[in-house]
Scaffold this motif. Structure first.
Motif, mmCIF file in Angstrom:
data_model
loop_
_atom_site.group_PDB
_atom_site.id
_atom_site.type_symbol
_atom_site.label_atom_id
_atom_site.label_comp_id
_atom_site.label_asym_id
_atom_site.label_seq_id
_atom_site.Cartn_x
_atom_site.Cartn_y
_atom_site.Cartn_z
ATOM 1 N N PRO A 1 1.589 4.682 22.881
ATOM 2 C CA PRO A 1 2.117 5.967 22.399
ATOM 3 C C PRO A 1 2.457 5.932 20.915
ATOM 4 C CG PRO A 1 3.780 4.785 23.669
ATOM 5 C CD PRO A 1 2.490 4.050 23.871
ATOM 6 N N HIS A 2 2.890 4.759 20.430
ATOM 7 C CA HIS A 2 3.268 4.644 19.019
ATOM 8 C C HIS A 2 2.080 4.861 18.096
ATOM 9 C CE1 HIS A 2 2.156 0.776 20.728
ATOM 10 N NE2 HIS A 2 1.842 0.332 19.525
ATOM 11 N N MET A 3 0.864 4.577 18.558
ATOM 12 C CA MET A 3 -0.313 4.805 17.735
ATOM 13 C C MET A 3 -0.654 6.296 17.670
ATOM 14 S SD MET A 3 -0.944 1.854 16.586
ATOM 15 C CE MET A 3 -2.498 2.161 15.750
ATOM 16 N N PHE A 4 -0.460 6.998 18.748
ATOM 17 C CA PHE A 4 -0.665 8.449 18.737
ATOM 18 C C PHE A 4 0.375 9.108 17.828
ATOM 19 C CE2 PHE A 4 -3.460 7.428 22.022
ATOM 20 C CZ PHE A 4 -4.105 8.529 22.544
ATOM 21 N N ILE A 5 1.613 8.648 17.942
ATOM 22 C CA ILE A 5 2.687 9.193 17.106
ATOM 23 C C ILE A 5 2.415 8.890 15.638
ATOM 24 C CG2 ILE A 5 5.147 8.998 16.538
ATOM 25 C CD1 ILE A 5 5.615 8.407 19.550
ATOM 26 N N SER A 6 1.971 7.671 15.347
ATOM 27 C CA SER A 6 1.728 7.316 13.950
ATOM 28 C C SER A 6 0.605 8.163 13.359
ATOM 29 C CB SER A 6 1.404 5.823 13.820
ATOM 30 O OG SER A 6 0.129 5.513 14.347
ATOM 31 N N THR A 7 -0.439 8.452 14.137
ATOM 32 C CA THR A 7 -1.526 9.293 13.634
ATOM 33 C C THR A 7 -1.007 10.677 13.269
ATOM 34 O OG1 THR A 7 -3.121 8.095 14.989
ATOM 35 C CG2 THR A 7 -3.791 10.247 14.163
ATOM 36 N N TYR A 8 -0.187 11.240 14.139
ATOM 37 C CA TYR A 8 0.423 12.541 13.855
ATOM 38 C C TYR A 8 1.210 12.484 12.544
ATOM 39 C CZ TYR A 8 3.409 16.652 14.594
ATOM 40 O OH TYR A 8 4.067 17.854 14.457
ATOM 41 N N ALA A 9 1.992 11.429 12.366
ATOM 42 C CA ALA A 9 2.832 11.306 11.177
ATOM 43 C C ALA A 9 2.010 11.025 9.928
ATOM 44 C CB ALA A 9 3.882 10.219 11.386
ATOM 45 N N LEU A 10 0.921 10.252 10.038
ATOM 46 C CA LEU A 10 0.081 9.949 8.885
ATOM 47 C C LEU A 10 -0.612 11.191 8.345
ATOM 48 C CD1 LEU A 10 -1.610 6.686 10.208
ATOM 49 C CD2 LEU A 10 0.012 6.801 8.303
ATOM 50 N N CYS B 1 0.844 -1.197 0.000
ATOM 51 C CA CYS B 1 0.000 0.000 0.000
ATOM 52 C C CYS B 1 0.878 1.245 0.000
ATOM 53 C CB CYS B 1 -0.909 0.009 1.229
ATOM 54 S SG CYS B 1 -1.892 1.517 1.428
ATOM 55 N N PHE B 2 0.507 2.213 -0.807
ATOM 56 C CA PHE B 2 1.125 3.542 -0.746
ATOM 57 C C PHE B 2 -0.020 4.542 -0.744
ATOM 58 C CE2 PHE B 2 3.391 7.322 -1.598
ATOM 59 C CZ PHE B 2 4.731 7.077 -1.302
ATOM 60 N N ALA B 3 -0.147 5.295 0.337
ATOM 61 C CA ALA B 3 -1.267 6.223 0.504
ATOM 62 C C ALA B 3 -0.749 7.615 0.799
ATOM 63 C CB ALA B 3 -2.189 5.755 1.628
ATOM 64 N N GLY B 4 -1.395 8.609 0.214
ATOM 65 C CA GLY B 4 -0.989 9.984 0.408
ATOM 66 C C GLY B 4 -1.250 10.481 1.814
ATOM 67 N N ALA B 5 -0.479 11.484 2.226
ATOM 68 C CA ALA B 5 -0.608 12.046 3.567
ATOM 69 C C ALA B 5 -2.024 12.553 3.813
ATOM 70 C CB ALA B 5 0.393 13.185 3.747
ATOM 71 N N GLY B 6 -2.489 12.397 5.034
ATOM 72 C CA GLY B 6 -3.806 12.896 5.397
ATOM 73 C C GLY B 6 -4.858 11.805 5.369
ATOM 74 N N LYS B 7 -5.983 12.086 4.744
ATOM 75 C CA LYS B 7 -7.114 11.157 4.776
ATOM 76 C C LYS B 7 -6.762 9.790 4.188
ATOM 77 C CE LYS B 7 -12.039 10.695 3.787
ATOM 78 N NZ LYS B 7 -11.918 9.255 3.585
ATOM 79 N N GLN B 8 -6.054 9.763 3.058
ATOM 80 C CA GLN B 8 -5.704 8.478 2.459
ATOM 81 C C GLN B 8 -4.877 7.632 3.421
ATOM 82 O OE1 GLN B 8 -3.810 8.705 -1.359
ATOM 83 N NE2 GLN B 8 -5.594 9.601 -2.370
ATOM 84 N N ALA B 9 -3.879 8.256 4.044
ATOM 85 C CA ALA B 9 -3.007 7.526 4.960
ATOM 86 C C ALA B 9 -3.769 7.056 6.192
ATOM 87 C CB ALA B 9 -1.817 8.402 5.360
ATOM 88 N N ILE B 10 -4.650 7.898 6.710
ATOM 89 C CA ILE B 10 -5.472 7.523 7.872
ATOM 90 C C ILE B 10 -6.381 6.350 7.505
ATOM 91 C CG2 ILE B 10 -7.384 8.265 9.340
ATOM 92 C CD1 ILE B 10 -4.779 9.380 10.316
#
Length: 325
Positions: free
Chosen positions: A182-191, A131-140
């Motif tokens: 914490p890694h899930m909160f961090i990943s959401t920020y990064a996505l 999977c390759f998804a663009g930043a923002g909604k696609q990545a989320i």
């Protein structure tokens, strides 16, 4: 490009030492990889940590706290110590398949705007698809709440900065979702700020979990972090994070549904333990359904009455499914 392997460890010095020795056996030099281990104030199985202190290798850095800082504190520490363009969290019982690491290093080099990479693992993410998804909604949409296991999660350190980590640590220090994940909160920020990439190329192999080192509910043999009351608090914590992100309302709703589905699953996959411990499993799921409806009401999303009722029916369906399986 420098790649950082970050190993948070607690009470498993023997496992941490075995892992670090294996990682240092890889052929990459100090310009390509750094390996960081942080001991979270362990008071058991400390002999391995003493051996780690003796290692003299330019690729390796060891840190230890004098007292336990909690999982989030140790994860934050080991990430902040990393200097790579990308860093990967790795549990001390797991290991890397070196023969496949080059594939991911090439992707990091080719796509420096990736925020999160989720490689295949032997068990937790054995069925992950490319999977390759663009930043923002696609990545989320592609990755939010798609499994909580920490090993193999790779972050872009130009997005996940020390300042961001410190801000989240302060803001969410009493948030149960953040405390355990914490890694899930961090990943959401990064996505929300970088692309998402996943691959079925196997990178991480999980080792055996050591049951004697888990904090268990003795009656049901359920780890404390997976006990239903904790899962309900974690769910609330993730929803608080969604509110704080101030995203478009349709996106908030989609994320809310993903949180509901994931936390219903967390209860469901412990069903045998609850029943063996004499718990009222259907009652637990009814409680979970009510808590979800309360959270939905508190979100104050601009639902029409029929839309609200439809979501409540969905909540009943995922909790009833949990009862039926």
């Amino acid at each position: 490009m420098l790649f950082s392997v970050c190993v948070p460890s607690y009470n498993r010095g023997h496992r941490a030492y075995e892992l670090i020795q294996r990682l240092l056996g890889m052929s990459l030099d100090e310009t390509q990889i750094e390996i960081i281990c942080s001991n979270n104030g362990s008071d058991k199985n400390v002999e391995g940590y003493e051996e780690l202190k003796k290692i003299r290798d330019k690729r390796f850095v060891y840190h230890e706290f004098s007292t336990n800082q909690g999982f989030a504190g140790n994860v934050n520490q080991v990430i902040k110590m990393s200097h790579g363009d990308f860093c990967m969290l790795l549990s001390d019982e797991d290991w890397i398949l070196e023969e496949n690491l080059e594939f991911y290093l090439r992707m990091m080099d080719k796509y420096p705007d990736i925020g999160v990479i989720r490689p295949r693992t032997g068990f937790a993410f054995a069925d992950i698809e490319d999977c390759f998804a663009g930043a923002g909604k696609q990545a989320i949409d592609a990755f939010y709440m798609r499994g909580l296991y920490v090993s193999g999660m790779i972050f872009n350190r130009h997005i996940v900065t020390d300042q961001m980590i410190d801000e989240y640590a302060e803001k969410y220090r009493d948030n149960t979702g953040y405390i355990y994940y914490p890694h899930m909160f961090i990943s959401t920020y990064a996505l929300l700020r970088g692309h998402f990439f996943a691959s079925d190329v196997w990178l991480v192999s999980e080792g055996e979990t050591e049951e004697d080192l888990q904090v268990m509910d003795k009656a049901a043999e359920i780890p404390a972090y997976d006990a239903y009351d904790n899962v309900i608090k974690q769910m609330h914590g993730f929803i608080e994070h969604i509110k704080d992100l101030e995203l478009p309302l349709p996106m908030q709703f989609d994320m809310l549904v993903m949180v509901f589905e994931q936390h219903a699953y967390l209860i469901r996959h412990r069903r045998e333990g609850y029943e063996a411990g004499g718990f009222d499993y259907p009652g637990i799921m009814r409680l979970m359904a009510q808590k979800m409806k309360d959270e939905l009401h508190d979100m104050k999303l601009p639902f029409q009455k029929e839309d609200f009722e439809a979501v409540c029916q969905f909540i009943d369906s995922i909790t009833m499914k949990a009862n039926e399986e």
